[in-house]
Design a protein around this motif. Structure first.
Motif, PDB file in Angstrom:
ATOM      1  N   TYR A   1       0.909  -1.059   0.110  1.00 28.96           N
ATOM      2  CA  TYR A   1      -0.206  -0.030  -0.002  1.00 28.96           C
ATOM      3  C   TYR A   1       0.946   1.251   0.071  1.00 28.96           C
ATOM      4  N   TYR A   2       0.959   1.921  -1.102  1.00 31.81           N
ATOM      5  CA  TYR A   2       1.655   3.088  -1.254  1.00 31.81           C
ATOM      6  C   TYR A   2       3.155   2.869  -0.964  1.00 31.81           C
ATOM      7  N   GLY A   3       3.847   1.797  -1.164  1.00 31.63           N
ATOM      8  CA  GLY A   3       5.104   1.459  -0.706  1.00 31.63           C
ATOM      9  C   GLY A   3       5.387   1.182   0.738  1.00 31.63           C
ATOM     10  N   THR A   4       4.115   0.685   1.095  1.00 27.96           N
ATOM     11  CA  THR A   4       4.089   0.316   2.731  1.00 27.96           C
ATOM     12  C   THR A   4       3.532  -0.964   2.457  1.00 27.96           C
ATOM     13  N   LEU A   5       3.365  -1.897   3.992  1.00 28.57           N
ATOM     14  CA  LEU A   5       2.902  -3.019   3.970  1.00 28.57           C
ATOM     15  C   LEU A   5       1.629  -2.859   4.964  1.00 28.57           C
ATOM     16  N   LYS A   6       0.652  -3.284   4.565  1.00 22.46           N
ATOM     17  CA  LYS A   6      -0.637  -3.161   5.297  1.00 22.46           C
ATOM     18  C   LYS A   6      -1.320  -4.366   5.751  1.00 22.46           C
ATOM     19  N   MET A   7      -1.784  -4.431   7.062  1.00 23.49           N
ATOM     20  CA  MET A   7      -2.353  -5.774   7.459  1.00 23.49           C
ATOM     21  C   MET A   7      -3.742  -5.267   8.436  1.00 23.49           C
TER      22      MET A   7
END
Length: 454
Positions: free
Chosen positions: A32-38
């Motif tokens: 997600y936008y260069g991040t990791l989402k959980m």
């Protein structure tokens, strides 16, 4: 953000653990936008008033994440509130130089106020000794007493709930006693070798406290005191009235003018001229943030180190209460501030020119939306106005600047550390609010303070 393979693997395991506990099937980790989402439970897990089970799940996830990060060798530096609306914490970690095999396994417990106007404290991953420590702390510092205690099961976790006579973090006597209780609680837990790891905003209400078991750590209630930023123009001392004169010296050194000294429910209070915590003036707002640096320097010379900045109520006008820990000997140190204000502004205050330049260059190099302009401030300080809205989840960008700036802040912390300046605390030093009566929101986010030993 800036996730390494070991952290990604850990998050996958933690996601499976959370899913098994709550039955959520919202899917795996997401880029997600260069991040990791959980996902953790449902969309209300980190929302005030979402119910006991959701609140339990949020606390459980937070303490398990802290345990796993420490067991992977990551140290947590600060919990920082970086959004003007619907704000929950952003946690910053760095990799420890100590090999993992020498760190041991870490255990984390949680002690948290419950709800928006809370008369409860909730314990999670506790034991009988922790329950006794909390009750002793309240017995020493909460004169209204406890109305009842009970054990509750939620999502397979045993909670211990303590109901107070009075309200945690509210005004006047309860507000002072809350801060005294925190000092006493951290000391009582220290007597059991539990160290305060984080004071963090999980759901937009009063901070939750996370303690880590460390057999090398020991402390007592008298080792802790607190400085509270109150109303629009006041400093309050909790358990450290003997530091009133050094505090006055620090306040005037920062450019604020003392108006009077007062007694407030047994605490010493200093009222200054103007409204530094609500200031619309750049000059006064800058002086307010620099005053915190000067105060921490004076506290250091008298043997006190800032441990955490705590929000005890999360009302719109609530500001930080800074918890200090007594050291065996005085320390000579300098503090600087990264002030995050308005919708897109960063100010570098009291950094040496070379360090400020390196942190400024970091923004130019890593922030993808670019810099709008820069303003030179007195005393070699610098203001940087960037493009985008990093403190707001904007509808059109879906929060791209919001996430990228958090990653940039982590890189700025790393660059400052290379020059010997380390993150100390993240503090709410503003009570400015915007909006109308039906939809008010804070106009500033946290300021991040750095320290260098001399």
């Amino acid at each position: 953000m800036n996730v390494t393979p070991d952290v990604k693997e850990m998050l996958t395991r933690l996601d499976q653990e959370i899913t098994a506990k709550c039955g959520s099937t919202r899917g795996p980790l997401i880029e997600y936008y260069g991040t990791l989402k959980m996902y953790v439970g449902d969309r209300r897990t980190f929302t005030a008033g979402a119910g006991k089970d959701r609140a339990t799940l949020g606390k459980f996830f937070a303490l398990r994440l802290l345990e796993e990060m420490y067991n992977l060798g990551y140290n947590m530096h600060i919990s920082s509130d970086l959004a003007r609306e619907h704000d929950q914490a952003t946690w910053f970690f760095s990799k420890s130089a100590i090999p993992n095999e020498n760190r041991g396994r870490y255990r984390v417990c949680c002690i948290a106020p419950g709800g928006l106007r809370s008369n409860k404290l909730v314990l999670l991953h506790h034991d009988e000794y922790i329950k006794q420590a909390v009750m002793l702390a309240l017995g020493d510092a909460w004169p209204k007493g406890v109305s009842k205690t009970e054990d509750i099961m939620s999502y397979g976790e045993l909670l211990h709930e303590i109901s107070l006579n009075g309200y945690w973090g509210q005004t006047k006597e309860d507000g002072i006693n809350t801060r005294k209780a925190i000092c006493n609680l951290v000391g009582r837990m220290g007597g059991l070798n539990w160290k305060l790891l984080a004071s963090s905003n999980l759901k937009g209400t009063a901070d939750s406290f996370f303690f880590v078991y460390d057999p090398t750590f020991s402390a007592q209630p008298n080792d802790f005191c607190m400085l509270s930023l109150s109303k629009n123009d006041r400093f309050r001392l909790i358990n450290c009235n003997h530091l009133i004169e050094p505090l006055k010296t620090a306040i005037t050194a920062a450019g604020l003018s003392i108006q009077e000294q007062l007694i407030y429910y047994g605490s010493q209070e200093i009222k200054v001229r103007g409204n530094p915590w609500r200031s619309g003036s750049n000059r006064e707002a800058i002086a307010a943030r620099r005053s915190i640096s000067r105060i921490m320097e004076v506290f250091g010379k008298h043997g006190y180190t800032p441990l955490y900045a705590i929000d005890v109520s999360r009302s719109l006008t609530d500001k930080a209460s800074i918890l200090f820990w007594k050291n065996p000997s005085p320390m000579n140190c300098k503090y600087a501030c990264l002030s995050l204000t308005s919708t897109k502004r960063l100010r570098l205050l009291d950094f040496p020119i070379d360090v400020g330049a390196a942190m400024r260059d970091c923004i130019h190099q890593f922030y993808p939306f670019g810099v709008q302009n820069e303003v030179k401030l007195p005393d070699s300080n610098l203001e940087i106005n960037i493009k985008g809205w990093p403190w707001i989840v904007h509808a059109l960008s879906k929060g791209a600047a919001f996430y990228h700036m958090r990653a940039v802040l982590g890189k700025m912390m790393a660059i400052a550390a290379q020059h010997g300046w380390y993150v100390s605390i993240s503090a709410d030093v503003s009570s400015k609010v915007g909006g109308d009566d039906n939809n008010q929101y804070p106009l500033d986010v946290h300021s991040i303070y750095f320290v260098k030993m001399q």
